[in-house]
Design a protein around this motif. Structure first.
Motif, PDB file in Angstrom:
ATOM      1  N   THR A   1       0.663  -0.977  -0.119  1.00  0.00           N
ATOM      2  CA  THR A   1      -0.072  -0.222  -0.475  1.00  0.00           C
ATOM      3  C   THR A   1       0.643   1.325  -0.294  1.00  0.00           C
ATOM      4  N   PRO A   2       0.680   1.988  -0.825  1.00  0.00           N
ATOM      5  CA  PRO A   2       1.525   3.015  -1.175  1.00  0.00           C
ATOM      6  C   PRO A   2       0.734   4.555   0.232  1.00  0.00           C
ATOM      7  N   PRO A   3       2.180   5.201   0.922  1.00  0.00           N
ATOM      8  CA  PRO A   3       1.319   5.935   1.760  1.00  0.00           C
ATOM      9  C   PRO A   3       0.509   7.325   1.081  1.00  0.00           C
ATOM     10  N   MET A   4      -0.203   7.453   1.154  1.00  0.00           N
ATOM     11  CA  MET A   4      -0.807   9.052   1.069  1.00  0.00           C
ATOM     12  C   MET A   4      -0.133  10.091   1.032  1.00  0.00           C
ATOM     13  N   LYS A   5      -0.579  10.581   0.187  1.00  0.00           N
ATOM     14  CA  LYS A   5       0.914  11.901  -0.048  1.00  0.00           C
ATOM     15  C   LYS A   5       0.713  12.888   1.881  1.00  0.00           C
ATOM     16  N   ASP A   6       2.195  13.020   1.774  1.00  0.00           N
ATOM     17  CA  ASP A   6       2.876  13.659   2.709  1.00  0.00           C
ATOM     18  C   ASP A   6       1.969  13.590   4.399  1.00  0.00           C
ATOM     19  N   ALA A   7       1.838  11.860   3.937  1.00  0.00           N
ATOM     20  CA  ALA A   7       1.861  11.244   5.541  1.00  0.00           C
ATOM     21  C   ALA A   7       2.783  11.084   6.386  1.00  0.00           C
ATOM     22  N   PRO A   8       3.621  10.473   5.462  1.00  0.00           N
ATOM     23  CA  PRO A   8       5.558  10.219   6.148  1.00  0.00           C
ATOM     24  C   PRO A   8       6.174  10.847   6.415  1.00  0.00           C
ATOM     25  N   GLU A   9       5.883  12.714   6.134  1.00  0.00           N
ATOM     26  CA  GLU A   9       6.530  13.503   6.695  1.00  0.00           C
ATOM     27  C   GLU A   9       5.644  13.826   7.320  1.00  0.00           C
ATOM     28  N   VAL A  10       4.501  14.306   7.766  1.00  0.00           N
ATOM     29  CA  VAL A  10       3.668  14.908   8.342  1.00  0.00           C
ATOM     30  C   VAL A  10       3.851  13.710  10.030  1.00  0.00           C
ATOM     31  N   LEU A  11       3.578  12.524   9.431  1.00  0.00           N
ATOM     32  CA  LEU A  11       3.380  11.433  10.797  1.00  0.00           C
ATOM     33  C   LEU A  11       4.858  11.512  11.336  1.00  0.00           C
ATOM     34  N   THR A  12       5.746  11.726  10.812  1.00  0.00           N
ATOM     35  CA  THR A  12       7.237  12.053  11.202  1.00  0.00           C
ATOM     36  C   THR A  12       7.437  12.524  12.353  1.00  0.00           C
ATOM     37  N   GLU A  13       6.896  14.370  11.562  1.00  0.00           N
ATOM     38  CA  GLU A  13       6.691  15.527  12.461  1.00  0.00           C
ATOM     39  C   GLU A  13       6.011  15.346  14.079  1.00  0.00           C
ATOM     40  N   LEU A  14       4.670  14.622  13.983  1.00  0.00           N
ATOM     41  CA  LEU A  14       3.913  14.372  14.777  1.00  0.00           C
ATOM     42  C   LEU A  14       4.540  13.350  15.643  1.00  0.00           C
ATOM     43  N   ALA A  15       5.175  12.807  15.398  1.00  0.00           N
ATOM     44  CA  ALA A  15       6.779  11.219  16.480  1.00  0.00           C
ATOM     45  C   ALA A  15       7.383  12.826  17.103  1.00  0.00           C
ATOM     46  N   GLN A  16       7.660  13.429  16.645  1.00  0.00           N
ATOM     47  CA  GLN A  16       8.509  14.411  17.617  1.00  0.00           C
ATOM     48  C   GLN A  16       7.855  15.208  18.811  1.00  0.00           C
ATOM     49  N   TYR A  17       6.548  14.686  19.141  1.00  0.00           N
ATOM     50  CA  TYR A  17       5.849  15.586  19.853  1.00  0.00           C
ATOM     51  C   TYR A  17       5.102  14.480  21.179  1.00  0.00           C
ATOM     52  N   GLY A  18       5.291  13.451  20.695  1.00  0.00           N
ATOM     53  CA  GLY A  18       4.584  11.676  21.227  1.00  0.00           C
ATOM     54  C   GLY A  18       4.736  10.373  20.215  1.00  0.00           C
ATOM     55  N   PRO A  19       4.189   9.841  20.738  1.00  0.00           N
ATOM     56  CA  PRO A  19       4.078   8.621  20.267  1.00  0.00           C
ATOM     57  C   PRO A  19       2.878   8.855  18.957  1.00  0.00           C
ATOM     58  N   LEU A  20       2.851   7.821  18.510  1.00  0.00           N
ATOM     59  CA  LEU A  20       2.191   7.680  17.018  1.00  0.00           C
ATOM     60  C   LEU A  20       1.454   6.378  17.600  1.00  0.00           C
ATOM     61  N   ARG A  21      -0.080   6.898  17.793  1.00  0.00           N
ATOM     62  CA  ARG A  21      -1.321   5.604  18.177  1.00  0.00           C
ATOM     63  C   ARG A  21      -1.805   5.536  17.248  1.00  0.00           C
ATOM     64  N   PHE A  22      -2.675   4.091  16.426  1.00  0.00           N
ATOM     65  CA  PHE A  22      -2.932   3.377  15.117  1.00  0.00           C
ATOM     66  C   PHE A  22      -4.218   2.381  16.064  1.00  0.00           C
ATOM     67  N   VAL A  23      -5.026   3.175  15.937  1.00  0.00           N
ATOM     68  CA  VAL A  23      -6.905   2.407  15.921  1.00  0.00           C
ATOM     69  C   VAL A  23      -7.152   1.867  15.316  1.00  0.00           C
ATOM     70  N   THR A  24      -7.227   0.971  14.783  1.00  0.00           N
ATOM     71  CA  THR A  24      -7.410   0.097  13.347  1.00  0.00           C
ATOM     72  C   THR A  24      -9.192  -1.090  13.844  1.00  0.00           C
ATOM     73  N   ALA A  25      -9.695  -1.190  13.557  1.00  0.00           N
ATOM     74  CA  ALA A  25     -10.302  -1.582  13.054  1.00  0.00           C
ATOM     75  C   ALA A  25     -10.243  -3.633  12.450  1.00  0.00           C
ATOM     76  N   ARG A  26      -8.736  -3.502  11.720  1.00  0.00           N
ATOM     77  CA  ARG A  26      -8.146  -5.061  11.344  1.00  0.00           C
ATOM     78  C   ARG A  26      -7.990  -5.499  12.679  1.00  0.00           C
ATOM     79  N   ILE A  27      -7.804  -7.181  12.007  1.00  0.00           N
ATOM     80  CA  ILE A  27      -7.813  -8.228  12.596  1.00  0.00           C
ATOM     81  C   ILE A  27      -6.322  -8.459  13.663  1.00  0.00           C
ATOM     82  N   TRP A  28      -5.256  -8.340  12.441  1.00  0.00           N
ATOM     83  CA  TRP A  28      -3.978  -8.110  13.003  1.00  0.00           C
ATOM     84  C   TRP A  28      -3.451  -6.967  12.834  1.00  0.00           C
ATOM     85  N   PRO A  29      -2.719  -6.726  13.750  1.00  0.00           N
ATOM     86  CA  PRO A  29      -1.550  -5.519  13.267  1.00  0.00           C
ATOM     87  C   PRO A  29      -0.293  -5.410  13.361  1.00  0.00           C
TER      88      PRO A  29
END
Length: 178
Positions: free
Chosen positions: A54-82
């Motif tokens: 799956t390709p990342p959405m435009k600008d997602a890696p850069e924004v998420l990397t910047e957000l990680a400077q402020y605290g851990p990134l938390r993802f809550v997904t409806a998938r079964i396996w992480p």
């Protein structure tokens, strides 16, 4: 949905299909193709191999990397396996420490609420309107990430995030010129 559409083209010759055809979260309602084909495409899209493609959405890696400077990134997904999601995130966010990427797979959209409450999350970005409504009813601010499947006539009750750059503007202070 990029992988879903690509697989629809490759495996079933549905070359007309684009992400814009996915105008409902319920794929059976909007695609006009057989249930067994939709089921197969969902299973393929969510398997480990295709998740990693799956390709990342435009600008997602850069924004998420910047957000990680402020605290851990938390993802809550409806998938079964992480596991494949964690691997995908680590692959696409190489500058974010592995311990700063946390993924909780709930198994269903409705189960996200309990997880978010346990994590004491006050604001959550979601692309499913029904989940936004559930979260809002329990005091969690839902931000609706704009997608073709959440653009119905009554889907404007939540702040709509149009892109990752837009999300950055919502969450982070403005960048200053150096």
């Amino acid at each position: 949905m990029a992988v879903f559409v690509r697989l629809a083209h490759e495996k079933y010759g549905l070359n007309y299909m684009t992400k814009e055809h996915i105008c409902s979260f319920n794929l059976y309602d909007c695609l006009g193709i057989g249930r067994e084909i939709v089921d197969d495409l969902i299973c393929l899209t969510l398997d480990d191999e295709h998740t990693l493609q799956t390709p990342p959405m435009k600008d997602a890696p850069e924004v998420l990397t910047e957000l990680a400077q402020y605290g851990p990134l938390r993802f809550v997904t409806a998938r079964i396996w992480p596991e494949s999601i964690i691997e995908w995130l680590r692959m696409n966010l190489p500058e974010v420490a592995a311990e700063d990427i946390r993924v909780v797979a709930t198994g269903s959209p409705e189960a996200k609420l309990q997880t978010l409450q346990e994590l004491r999350v006050r604001c959550f970005i979601e692309d499913r309107v029904e989940t936004c409504k559930l979260l809002a009813s329990k005091g969690i601010q839902a931000l609706l990430f704009d997608q073709p499947w959440n653009r119905g006539p009554h889907d404007n009750e939540f702040p709509r995030i149009k892109s990752w750059v837009h999300l950055r503007q919502w969450l982070l202070p403005p960048k200053t010129a150096e």
